[in-house]
Design an enzyme around this catalytic site. Structure first.
Site, PDB file in Angstrom:
ATOM      1  N   GLU A   9       9.835   9.754 -28.382  1.00 45.07           N
ATOM      2  CA  GLU A   9      10.798   9.235 -29.371  1.00 45.07           C
ATOM      3  C   GLU A   9      10.298   7.940 -30.017  1.00 45.07           C
ATOM      4  O   GLU A   9      11.082   7.101 -30.447  1.00 45.07           O
ATOM      5  CB  GLU A   9      12.194   9.078 -28.751  1.00 45.07           C
ATOM      6  CG  GLU A   9      12.811  10.439 -28.489  1.00 45.07           C
ATOM      7  CD  GLU A   9      13.922  10.450 -27.469  1.00 45.07           C
ATOM      8  OE1 GLU A   9      14.394   9.375 -27.089  1.00 45.07           O
ATOM      9  OE2 GLU A   9      14.289  11.549 -27.033  1.00 45.07           O
TER      10      GLU A   9
ATOM     11  N   GLY B 115       0.820  -1.224   0.000  1.00 46.78           N
ATOM     12  CA  GLY B 115       0.000   0.000   0.000  1.00 46.78           C
ATOM     13  C   GLY B 115       0.847   1.263   0.000  1.00 46.78           C
ATOM     14  O   GLY B 115       0.489   2.261  -0.631  1.00 46.78           O
TER      15      GLY B 115
HETATM   16  C1  LIG Z   1       6.396  13.810 -22.007  1.00 46.86           C
HETATM   17  C2  LIG Z   1       6.503  13.853 -23.498  1.00 46.86           C
HETATM   18  C3  LIG Z   1       7.558  14.538 -24.082  1.00 46.86           C
HETATM   19  C4  LIG Z   1       7.658  14.631 -25.471  1.00 46.86           C
HETATM   20  N1  LIG Z   1       8.695  15.349 -26.034  1.00 46.86           N
HETATM   21  C5  LIG Z   1       8.732  15.516 -27.387  1.00 46.86           C
HETATM   22  C6  LIG Z   1       9.732  16.353 -27.999  1.00 46.86           C
HETATM   23  O1  LIG Z   1      10.604  16.906 -27.316  1.00 46.86           O
HETATM   24  N2  LIG Z   1       9.691  16.530 -29.330  1.00 46.86           N
HETATM   25  C7  LIG Z   1       8.754  15.933 -30.126  1.00 46.86           C
HETATM   26  O2  LIG Z   1       8.788  16.139 -31.338  1.00 46.86           O
HETATM   27  N3  LIG Z   1       7.794  15.136 -29.577  1.00 46.86           N
HETATM   28  C8  LIG Z   1       7.768  14.919 -28.245  1.00 46.86           C
HETATM   29  N4  LIG Z   1       6.790  14.126 -27.673  1.00 46.86           N
HETATM   30  C9  LIG Z   1       5.780  13.514 -28.529  1.00 46.86           C
HETATM   31  C10 LIG Z   1       5.954  12.001 -28.683  1.00 46.86           C
HETATM   32  O3  LIG Z   1       7.068  11.716 -29.462  1.00 46.86           O
HETATM   33  C11 LIG Z   1       4.643  11.463 -29.285  1.00 46.86           C
HETATM   34  O4  LIG Z   1       3.641  11.580 -28.266  1.00 46.86           O
HETATM   35  C12 LIG Z   1       4.761  10.028 -29.738  1.00 46.86           C
HETATM   36  O5  LIG Z   1       5.623   9.927 -30.848  1.00 46.86           O
HETATM   37  C13 LIG Z   1       3.404   9.430 -30.130  1.00 46.86           C
HETATM   38  O6  LIG Z   1       2.688  10.283 -30.972  1.00 46.86           O
HETATM   39  P1  LIG Z   1       1.160  10.679 -30.617  1.00 46.86           P
HETATM   40  O7  LIG Z   1       1.148  11.128 -29.207  1.00 46.86           O
HETATM   41  O8  LIG Z   1       0.669  11.627 -31.639  1.00 46.86           O
HETATM   42  O9  LIG Z   1       0.388   9.317 -30.721  1.00 46.86           O
HETATM   43  P2  LIG Z   1      -0.248   8.661 -32.033  1.00 46.86           P
HETATM   44  O10 LIG Z   1       0.742   8.672 -33.135  1.00 46.86           O
HETATM   45  O11 LIG Z   1      -1.562   9.273 -32.288  1.00 46.86           O
HETATM   46  O12 LIG Z   1      -0.440   7.165 -31.562  1.00 46.86           O
HETATM   47  C14 LIG Z   1      -1.528   6.747 -30.732  1.00 46.86           C
HETATM   48  C15 LIG Z   1      -1.446   5.224 -30.578  1.00 46.86           C
HETATM   49  O13 LIG Z   1      -1.546   4.589 -31.865  1.00 46.86           O
HETATM   50  C16 LIG Z   1      -0.415   3.746 -32.060  1.00 46.86           C
HETATM   51  N5  LIG Z   1      -0.051   3.760 -33.486  1.00 46.86           N
HETATM   52  C17 LIG Z   1       0.152   4.852 -34.286  1.00 46.86           C
HETATM   53  N6  LIG Z   1       0.502   4.456 -35.528  1.00 46.86           N
HETATM   54  C18 LIG Z   1       0.531   3.093 -35.507  1.00 46.86           C
HETATM   55  C19 LIG Z   1       0.811   2.088 -36.476  1.00 46.86           C
HETATM   56  N7  LIG Z   1       1.181   2.396 -37.738  1.00 46.86           N
HETATM   57  N8  LIG Z   1       0.737   0.789 -36.114  1.00 46.86           N
HETATM   58  C20 LIG Z   1       0.386   0.451 -34.828  1.00 46.86           C
HETATM   59  N9  LIG Z   1       0.090   1.358 -33.870  1.00 46.86           N
HETATM   60  C21 LIG Z   1       0.169   2.658 -34.202  1.00 46.86           C
HETATM   61  C22 LIG Z   1       0.685   4.328 -31.172  1.00 46.86           C
HETATM   62  O14 LIG Z   1       1.683   3.353 -30.866  1.00 46.86           O
HETATM   63  C23 LIG Z   1      -0.135   4.766 -29.965  1.00 46.86           C
HETATM   64  O15 LIG Z   1      -0.353   3.643 -29.141  1.00 46.86           O
HETATM   65  C24 LIG Z   1       6.682  13.993 -26.287  1.00 46.86           C
HETATM   66  C25 LIG Z   1       5.626  13.291 -25.687  1.00 46.86           C
HETATM   67  C26 LIG Z   1       5.538  13.205 -24.324  1.00 46.86           C
HETATM   68  C27 LIG Z   1       4.394  12.452 -23.712  1.00 46.86           C
END
Ligand SMILES: Cc1cc2nc3c(=O)[nH]c(=O)nc-3n(C[C@H](O)[C@H](O)[C@H](O)COP(=O)(O)OP(=O)(O)OC[C@H]3O[C@@H](n4cnc5c(N)ncnc54)[C@H](O)[C@@H]3O)c2cc1C
Length: 385
Positions: free
Chosen positions: A364, A341
């Protein structure tokens, strides 16, 4: 490959560990609670040369190899993955290293030394409100206008985006060409038309700054293009490959922190008249954490060794990031279970490790995206045709 660490690697690892013990661990829980970002920590890391350790000495760096740099990443993330995010992976792997590889001499001399000294902090912008995993679909537009390019659009979830002095952003110069129509632009804070808005309410990595970058008719001089027009995708992918290695090392750090906390708690907590560490089912959980963490750490170094030798490391960076992130999450979860807990409250650090590990799993490239990269690399399928 030599599995013994060199004296230099041990020295840097110890320096980072001592710095983390002195400067980060005492404030990590409080900063997480208050979502407080400390610029003074960034400056103290700069004073030790940690804000560009793998950068050549010509640009004020320490010129260390990639394994040494990843040892530093692991130790900083072991104390706080949020501080790691703001100071190391973004500033060094996603900002400095792509400029070092693709930037011209003038750009490198103008900016890099100041970033290694900590006078300027960098961030990297690929993700947008409508495109994350589908990087070829980015919408930030760049239109040529004399000696300038005019940027319009938004970047989302940008680590250090609200505090960085410089942003390396990937934009579309010709949308019809998708990934072949991109360019990488270096934008200075203070450029008219460039602003940022902090994102609040993050689940984890709360002591790092995360922001939206907004470009409204923002004029960027043509000499601030990193690489060539049409090379933006290549610059962005290189940044992410370097970032995946350091993030994988950070995941090992979070996993190690989970082990440290679990071992200490298991030896102190008495149930059924004995420390819970004496129960074999608790020992099994700790053994699983240790096995997975050691395997992840060794694989991270294997991938870094390829980079040190100038060999391709795309597949290995994705394997390292995918595996180490899942291990960090599993280790943090086991550490919470071992704390019972108490693990569910912020009196102990393990719930923070779990929340931070979740963030490391996402950025990333998610696990799904890493698996797609690994599959494509094995099958020899190009990312885009
Ligand atoms: C704390 C934090 C810091 C960050 N810092 C940076 C930064 O400095 N610079 C930057 O550029 N970005 C940054 N990001 C963004 C991060 O890289 C993205 O959130 C990540 O790449 C996923 O993109 P999305 O959030 O648009 O999700 P989406 O692309 O919308 O994906 C949603 C879901 O669908 C899945 N999915 C998508 N396409 C496919 C596919 N072809 N096949 C199977 N599954 C799929 C994904 O795996 C995920 O589960 C940051 C994010 C966070 C949370």
């Amino acid at each position: 490959m030599d599995f013994d660490m060199s004296d230099e690697q041990i020295m840097f690892r110890n320096m980072a560990r001592e710095f983390a013990l002195r400067e980060i661990i005492p404030v990590a829980a409080e900063d997480d609670k208050n979502a407080h970002y400390r610029p003074e920590t960034v400056q103290k890391m700069a004073a030790l040369g940690l804000l560009g350790a793998p950068m050549p000495q010509e640009y004020g760096g320490l010129g260390v190899d990639y394994i040494t740099y990843l040892c530093v990443c692991e130790e900083i993330a072991r104390a706080s993955a949020g501080v790691f995010t703001t100071c190391l992976t973004v500033h060094t792997s996603l900002f400095q290293l792509p400029i070092l590889k693709f930037g011209n001499d003038e750009l490198k001399h103008r900016y890099l030394s100041r970033t290694t000294k900590g006078e300027l902090l960098g961030c990297f912008g690929m993700t947008e409100p409508n495109t994350g995993s589908d990087v070829a679909g980015i919408e930030l537009s760049a239109a040529s206008s004399g000696n300038n390019w005019i940027l319009n659009g938004t970047k989302m979830w940008i680590s250090s985006g609200g505090v960085a002095d410089l942003a390396l952003v990937i934009a579309q110069t010709d949308k019809s060409k998708r990934h072949r129509g991109m360019a990488a632009f270096l934008v200075e804070r203070g450029t008219p038309g460039f602003s940022s808005s902090d994102i609040h309410g993050k689940m984890g990595l709360r002591d790092s700054n995360t922001a939206e970058l907004i470009f409204e008719n923002c004029q960027v001089p043509a000499e601030n293009i990193v690489g060539e027009i049409g090379e933006g995708f290549k610059v962005g992918m290189y940044a992410l490959d370097c970032g995946r290695l350091s993030t994988a090392a950070a995941c090992v750090g979070v996993s190690q922190a989970s082990i440290d906390a679990a071992v200490q708690y298991a030896q102190e907590r008495i149930q059924f008249g004995k420390p819970i560490a004496s129960f074999q089912l608790i020992q099994e959980m700790i053994a699983d954490m240790v096995v997975e963490t050691e395997v992840a750490r060794n694989y991270v170094f294997r991938a870094a060794d390829l980079k040190n030798k100038g060999l391709p490391f795309v597949k290995e960076a994705s394997i390292a990031k995918y595996y180490a992130a899942e291990v960090a999450l599993r280790s943090a979860q086991k550490a919470i279970k071992i704390h019972g807990g108490y693990g569910y409250s912020n009196d102990y650090p393990v719930e923070r490790y779990y929340r931070d590990a979740m963030g490391l799993c996402l950025y990333e490239g998610t696990a799904e995206i890493q698996k797609l990269i690994i599959g494509r690399e094995i099958l020899g399928i190009p990312a885009f045709v």
